[in-house]
Motif scaffolding. Structure first.
Motif, short mmCIF file in Angstrom:
data_model
loop_
_atom_site.label_atom_id
_atom_site.label_comp_id
_atom_site.label_asym_id
_atom_site.label_seq_id
_atom_site.Cartn_x
_atom_site.Cartn_y
_atom_site.Cartn_z
N ALA A 140 0.93 -1.08 -0.01
CA ALA A 140 0.06 -0.09 0.08
C ALA A 140 0.89 1.12 -0.12
O ALA A 140 0.59 2.20 -0.87
N ARG A 141 2.00 1.40 0.64
CA ARG A 141 2.89 2.38 0.89
C ARG A 141 3.33 2.46 -0.53
O ARG A 141 3.58 3.73 -1.01
N GLN A 142 3.78 1.50 -1.29
CA GLN A 142 4.47 1.71 -2.65
C GLN A 142 3.36 2.27 -3.62
O GLN A 142 3.64 3.09 -4.40
N GLU A 143 2.10 1.84 -3.40
CA GLU A 143 1.09 2.39 -4.41
C GLU A 143 0.74 3.91 -4.11
O GLU A 143 0.80 4.76 -5.13
N VAL A 144 0.98 4.08 -2.87
CA VAL A 144 0.87 5.66 -2.70
C VAL A 144 1.92 6.52 -3.11
O VAL A 144 1.44 7.51 -3.74
N ARG A 145 3.09 5.98 -3.00
CA ARG A 145 4.51 6.57 -3.83
C ARG A 145 3.96 6.73 -5.29
O ARG A 145 4.41 7.68 -5.81
N ARG A 146 3.57 5.74 -5.69
CA ARG A 146 3.26 5.68 -7.31
C ARG A 146 2.32 6.63 -7.59
O ARG A 146 2.36 7.47 -8.62
N GLN A 147 1.32 6.78 -6.71
CA GLN A 147 0.38 7.57 -7.29
C GLN A 147 0.58 9.21 -6.88
O GLN A 147 0.14 10.00 -7.85
N ALA A 148 1.22 9.36 -5.92
CA ALA A 148 1.68 10.64 -5.82
C ALA A 148 2.75 10.97 -6.81
O ALA A 148 2.82 12.39 -7.41
N ALA A 149 3.48 10.42 -7.39
CA ALA A 149 4.18 10.59 -8.47
C ALA A 149 3.52 10.82 -9.72
O ALA A 149 3.82 11.65 -10.59
N ALA A 150 2.37 10.26 -9.89
CA ALA A 150 1.52 10.29 -10.99
C ALA A 150 0.84 11.75 -10.73
O ALA A 150 -0.04 12.15 -11.89
#
Length: 452
Positions: A140-150
């Motif tokens: 979930a943390r990795q997904e948040v980081r991906r979304q933030a970068a998007a």
């Protein structure tokens, strides 16, 4: 309509949602911005072209605080006077053209989440471009980081997420100054109060409140053991005490009453006749989709509609306690949540639960904008973006008048409804966009070999 970059709209009644009043005045617009407000319309600068708005009522552009926008019906929002939307999950790559559109584009500006973070097995199925399914907090943390970068504006948690995933999501989102919203309608593991304690700030559909009062309940549970719940006359004292607890966490509610109301009222649901509805019918945008759902209306009503009175009471109580309650629709969810136009029905429902006309307008303008820290929209104010809706009738006399639209000003550009609706993309354009999106998504996610 006018193409002028510098003009004055005069003699209209300006609805001041910031201070709760109204006055006949003039609005000077230069470029995309409100340059000056005149409370006296005499002796206006003669060098600036004017538009006479005598007999009209001017409100800020409306904000739909919960929808799922797509290119094919984006113009319908703007033609309904909705100049900004909060896209409460989807895929930001799929709507890049809307996100990157200029301020005066014939589509609403978009404040958006990306795909929902859900738990196993996924309420919308396994992981895809629209949802991310996991039981692992680190994933979930990795997904948040991906979304933030998007480039997302907030993060969305869905109903099957477990406590550990929610906590990890909130903690990671805070690193990027992103709020976390949740839809806990189907939650079996976490209530609204528990999510608030974990730091979730947005409660879509005012969800999770039932689970907080009746632990173990969820819509698809065997309802026989919950027969003691009086859905038609909810316990007002229990709801008030829960709302007081939620208020301590300063959470924000978007109850989306219209979404359930349309299904409850079926087959005699709200169905206005105007240019927006005619366009949806003529282009068969969403209409076939909703018609296909009519066969499931009994199941829809049984699972969700029992909460409608409960949710209305939660929204009313939380608002009366001073909490943030804003207007949204969940378009195009369930039946006939017409893009843009459904927000006008939401305002009627807000009015029906006890909000005044002014308070109702504020829930879809200034309070909505401030709730997501947008400081330059939501009011008719000098220095703000020139997003305005010119009405033929007074919305402070009857909130139903918000849909009596003469024209819309978006980022300083004046449009008629008919002009906006000409920007509906063709099926060929939409198919091309989808093909390009799918290729990009597969490449970005490593689902295809792009080395050749």
């Amino acid at each position: 309509m006018a193409e002028a970059k510098h003009y004055i709209v005069k003699n209209g009644t300006i609805i001041d949602v910031e201070n709760g009043g109204a006055f006949i005045g003039a609005i000077e617009i230069e470029g995309t911005t409100i340059k000056r407000i005149y409370k006296v319309v005499e002796n206006l600068p003669e060098s600036i072209p004017t538009i006479d708005a005598t007999g009209t009522y001017i409100i800020p552009g409306l904000i739909d605080m919960h929808c799922h926008i797509r290119d094919q019906f984006a113009p319908h929002f703007l033609a309904s006077g909705v100049t900004t939307v909060r896209n409460a999950a989807g895929n930001v790559w799929m709507i890049e053209d809307l996100l990157d559109a200029p301020l005066d584009a014939p589509t609403p500006r978009v404040f958006s989440a990306d795909r929902m973070i859900d738990g196993e097995p996924g309420l919308w199925g396994p992981t895809s471009f629209g949802n991310f399914v996991t039981e692992d907090p680190e994933a979930a943390r990795q997904e948040v980081r991906r979304q933030a970068a998007a480039g997302v504006h907030f993060i969305k948690i869905y109903g099957l997420a477990n406590r550990e995933v929610i906590q990890a999501t909130v903690e990671e989102a805070r690193k990027f100054d992103l709020e976390v919203a949740c839809d806990l309608i189907h939650s079996q593991k976490v209530s609204a109060l528990e999510a608030a304690e974990l730091g979730v700030t947005w409660f879509e559909h005012a969800s999770g409140f039932v689970q907080a009062l009746y632990p173990g309940w969820y819509p698809t549970a065997d309802q026989a053991e919950w027969g003691h719940i009086d859905w038609d006359s909810p316990d007002e004292q229990m709801i008030k005490e829960l709302c007081e607890q939620m208020l301590r966490y300063n959470v924000k509610l978007c109850p989306t009453l219209v979404c359930i109301d349309q299904s409850i009222q079926y087959p005699d649901f709200w169905y206005p006749e105007n240019a927006v509805i005619n366009s949806l019918e003529n282009h068969d945008i969403l209409m076939s989709h909703w018609q296909s759902m009519e066969g499931d209306i009994d199941g829809i009503q049984q699972q969700l509609c029992q909460q409608h009175t409960f949710t209305k009471l939660v929204a009313k109580t939380y608002f009366e306690l001073g909490g943030t309650v804003v207007a949204g629709t969940d378009t195009p969810a369930l039946l006939y949540t017409f893009p843009g136009m459904a927000l006008h029905r939401e305002l009627e429902l807000f009015n029906e639960i006890g909000m005044t006309e002014m308070e109702t307008l504020q829930a879809a303008t200034i309070h909505a904008a401030r709730s997501i820290n947008l400081q330059n929209i939501g009011a008719i104010k000098e220095g703000y973006i020139a997003d305005l809706v010119v009405l033929n009738e007074n919305p402070l006399e009857a909130i139903q008048h918000t849909k009596e639209i003469q024209c819309i000003i978006k980022g300083g550009k004046l449009y008629s409804q008919e002009e906006i609706l000409k920007y509906i993309p063709s099926k060929e354009e939409l198919e091309k966009q989808m093909v390009e999106f799918e290729k990009r998504w597969e490449a970005e996610m490593g689902l295809v070999d792009v080395s050749n």
